[in-house]
Motif scaffolding. Structure first.
Motif, mmCIF file in Angstrom:
data_model
loop_
_atom_site.group_PDB
_atom_site.id
_atom_site.type_symbol
_atom_site.label_atom_id
_atom_site.label_comp_id
_atom_site.label_asym_id
_atom_site.label_seq_id
_atom_site.Cartn_x
_atom_site.Cartn_y
_atom_site.Cartn_z
ATOM 1 N N TRP A 162 11.746 4.963 -8.547
ATOM 2 C CA TRP A 162 11.654 5.827 -7.381
ATOM 3 C C TRP A 162 12.926 6.635 -7.167
ATOM 4 N N THR A 163 12.781 7.667 -6.306
ATOM 5 C CA THR A 163 13.923 8.514 -5.968
ATOM 6 C C THR A 163 14.633 7.916 -4.760
ATOM 7 N N ALA A 164 15.827 8.439 -4.475
ATOM 8 C CA ALA A 164 16.566 7.969 -3.308
ATOM 9 C C ALA A 164 15.790 8.251 -2.025
ATOM 10 N N ARG A 165 15.090 9.391 -1.987
ATOM 11 C CA ARG A 165 14.312 9.721 -0.799
ATOM 12 C C ARG A 165 13.149 8.752 -0.609
ATOM 13 N N GLN A 166 12.473 8.388 -1.706
ATOM 14 C CA GLN A 166 11.373 7.435 -1.606
ATOM 15 C C GLN A 166 11.873 6.057 -1.196
ATOM 16 N N LYS A 167 13.023 5.675 -1.719
ATOM 17 C CA LYS A 167 13.600 4.383 -1.337
ATOM 18 C C LYS A 167 13.933 4.361 0.154
ATOM 19 N N ALA A 168 14.515 5.465 0.639
ATOM 20 C CA ALA A 168 14.849 5.546 2.064
ATOM 21 C C ALA A 168 13.592 5.498 2.930
ATOM 22 N N GLY A 169 12.526 6.189 2.480
ATOM 23 C CA GLY A 169 11.275 6.153 3.218
ATOM 24 C C GLY A 169 10.685 4.761 3.287
ATOM 25 N N ALA A 224 0.840 -1.206 0.000
ATOM 26 C CA ALA A 224 0.000 0.000 0.000
ATOM 27 C C ALA A 224 0.873 1.253 0.000
ATOM 28 N N TRP A 225 1.982 1.220 0.763
ATOM 29 C CA TRP A 225 2.893 2.372 0.807
ATOM 30 C C TRP A 225 3.427 2.688 -0.585
ATOM 31 N N LEU A 226 3.860 1.661 -1.306
ATOM 32 C CA LEU A 226 4.437 1.861 -2.640
ATOM 33 C C LEU A 226 3.416 2.447 -3.612
ATOM 34 N N HIS A 227 2.196 1.947 -3.550
ATOM 35 C CA HIS A 227 1.159 2.479 -4.438
ATOM 36 C C HIS A 227 0.787 3.905 -4.043
ATOM 37 N N GLU A 228 0.743 4.163 -2.734
ATOM 38 C CA GLU A 228 0.417 5.513 -2.265
ATOM 39 C C GLU A 228 1.477 6.512 -2.722
ATOM 40 N N ALA A 229 2.748 6.058 -2.742
ATOM 41 C CA ALA A 229 3.846 6.930 -3.164
ATOM 42 C C ALA A 229 3.897 7.095 -4.679
ATOM 43 N N GLY A 230 3.148 6.302 -5.413
ATOM 44 C CA GLY A 230 3.102 6.434 -6.875
ATOM 45 C C GLY A 230 4.369 5.980 -7.571
ATOM 46 N N VAL A 231 5.056 4.985 -7.011
ATOM 47 C CA VAL A 231 6.329 4.541 -7.610
ATOM 48 C C VAL A 231 6.183 3.211 -8.353
ATOM 49 N N VAL A 232 5.008 2.599 -8.318
ATOM 50 C CA VAL A 232 4.796 1.295 -8.957
ATOM 51 C C VAL A 232 4.427 1.499 -10.425
ATOM 52 N N GLU A 233 5.257 0.966 -11.317
ATOM 53 C CA GLU A 233 4.961 1.039 -12.752
ATOM 54 C C GLU A 233 4.191 -0.191 -13.220
ATOM 55 N N ARG A 234 4.511 -1.345 -12.649
ATOM 56 C CA ARG A 234 3.831 -2.582 -13.052
ATOM 57 C C ARG A 234 3.874 -3.573 -11.897
ATOM 58 N N GLU A 235 2.809 -4.355 -11.765
ATOM 59 C CA GLU A 235 2.738 -5.341 -10.689
ATOM 60 C C GLU A 235 2.296 -6.677 -11.270
ATOM 61 N N GLU A 236 3.041 -7.722 -10.897
ATOM 62 C CA GLU A 236 2.727 -9.057 -11.412
ATOM 63 C C GLU A 236 2.542 -10.018 -10.253
#
Length: 443
Positions: free
Chosen positions: A427-434, A403-415
């Motif tokens: 994602w950015t370095a800041r998003q990865k750290a979060g 849910a966090w990843l989708h909320e952050a808008g960093v998911v391009e594709r999910e399988e």
């Protein structure tokens, strides 16, 4: 039968004086506007009735009395005529000057620092705010105690919070003040530690922080309420709110729906010229929220005759706090509803042509849609950091991190596979750290 007597305390009759040094003054303000602000400060204190106000011209401040003999007698006569009980000096007054003026005029006296401390003491609501004000007041009081001891004189108290002891117990009281300040600092350390943990927990949430700053009474709380639907105290009064307030809100999307970017909006204490150094130090921890912000909204009362001077004061305080110059900032020209229609229209045309400026009325809502769009655009730039591709595997049961990843808008594709989910990210370095911080304990 005796007449019933009222138990309600009568308001204190106060007289406000702004000392003007003429050509020697270093302030940017016109003395008349400075006096108006001092009167507004006095009105912000409960139980005060303003019975007079004046600008007192000074060539050279007298070390012992502040004013010369002629001016001293002239003001004293006016104080007697209006039966003043309290004099508020809009500027610094030394303990010696305070003692001598109180004795000569037969009144209590507060300088600008003492008055602002009184207001903050009355308004602080959170545990941290109360502790910070008490610490600031004790720091101010201790300085005056030391000087009072030097002159072996009794120091008369203020309105109650910033009071002063007599000469017979000064050393004992000074030691008691030091001990109390040590206790307060320890309590503050615990409170600040708790707030730091809360901030760390917020860092795990993929929301950007937008901080409202500005001169006191610029309309920050009204704008905060308009944007969040909250009910933070908002009045036409200096320092109507002291304690920081935060709300999570969602900006509208391009079609005006509710699927836009989610942010945390933070309302902070208002700034003021010549803010006592004790309070700047005490409230530094509270204002750290500004240092954490991804975007700063500098709210200005554009209808105020000295809006430029107020903006300069805010800029100085932000600089003293160490706010990074790279942080995105929008100047919000508030209170356009107080201007003439022609002036209002001109400002709206100016903000349409000027980057980083938005003319609004937090009271009527005019210009708010454009402000929200500008906030979204600035945050998009703030997030315009280098992004890298990544592939991540999650168990089906790991709904929190998904849910966090989708909320952050960093998911391009999910399988979906037999053993779990494969997510293709950018994602950015800041998003990865979060995201990685989600695995860290809160304490």
């Amino acid at each position: 039968m005796a007449e019933p007597t009222s138990t309600e305390a009568k308001p204190t009759r106060a007289y406000v004086i702004h000392p003007d040094l003429g050509t020697a003054r270093t302030q940017r303000r016109e003395p008349e506007h400075a006096l108006a602000e001092a009167v507004a400060l006095a009105h912000a204190l409960p139980g005060i009735e303003i019975v007079g106000e004046e600008v007192a011209r000074l060539r050279d401040p007298n070390p012992g009395m502040l004013f010369g003999k002629g001016k001293l007698a002239e003001i004293g006569a006016r104080l007697t005529a209006v039966e003043a009980e309290l004099v508020l000096i809009d500027g610094p007054v030394t303990p010696v000057q305070q003692r001598n003026l109180e004795k000569d005029w037969g009144v209590k006296l507060l300088d600008r620092t003492g008055l602002i401390l009184e207001i903050f003491a009355d308004r602080a609501r959170t545990r941290e705010g109360v502790l910070q004000v008490e610490l600031a007041a004790l720091s101010y009081q201790r300085t005056r105690l030391v000087r009072a001891w030097t002159h072996l004189e009794r120091q008369r108290g203020g309105l109650g919070f910033v009071g002063g002891p007599g000469e017979t117990q000064i050393e004992a009281d000074r030691r008691a003040i030091d001990e109390q300040m040590t206790r307060l600092r320890r309590q503050l350390e615990r409170v600040v530690k708790t707030r730091t943990l809360h901030r760390a927990a917020r860092a795990k949430v993929p929301y950007l922080i937008v901080a409202l700053v500005g001169y006191t009474n610029a309309g920050k709380s009204t704008l905060f309420n308009r944007m969040t639907g909250a009910e933070v105290m908002a009045k036409d009064m200096l320092f109507a709110t002291l304690d920081p307030t935060m709300r999570a809100i969602r900006l509208p999307d391009a079609r005006g729906g509710a699927s836009g970017r989610k942010i945390i909006l933070s309302d902070t204490v208002g700034f003021i010229s010549d803010l006592p150094t004790e309070l700047v130090a005490a409230f530094r921890a509270t204002l750290e929220e500004v240092l954490e912000a991804d975007l700063i909204l500098h709210v200005r009362d554009i209808s105020h005759p000295e809006t430029e001077e107020q903006a300069a004061d805010v800029a100085e305080i932000l600089d003293s706090l160490g706010v990074d110059e790279d942080v995105e900032l929008i100047e919000v020209w508030n209170k356009i509803d107080a201007l003439s229609p022609d002036m209002r229209a001109a400002l709206r045309r100016t903000d349409a042509r000027t980057e980083g400026v938005q003319a609004v009325s937090a009271l009527s809502g005019e210009g708010l849609e454009d402000l929200v769009a500008a906030i979204d655009a600035h945050l998009s730039r703030a997030l315009d950091e280098p992004r890298e591709a990544a592939v991540l595997r999650l168990d089906f049961s790991d709904g929190r991190r998904r849910a966090w990843l989708h909320e952050a808008g960093v998911v391009e594709r999910e399988e979906a596979g037999e053993d779990g989910l494969t997510l293709h990210l950018r994602w950015t370095a800041r998003q990865k750290a979060g995201f990685e911080a989600l695995d860290q304990p809160d304490a």
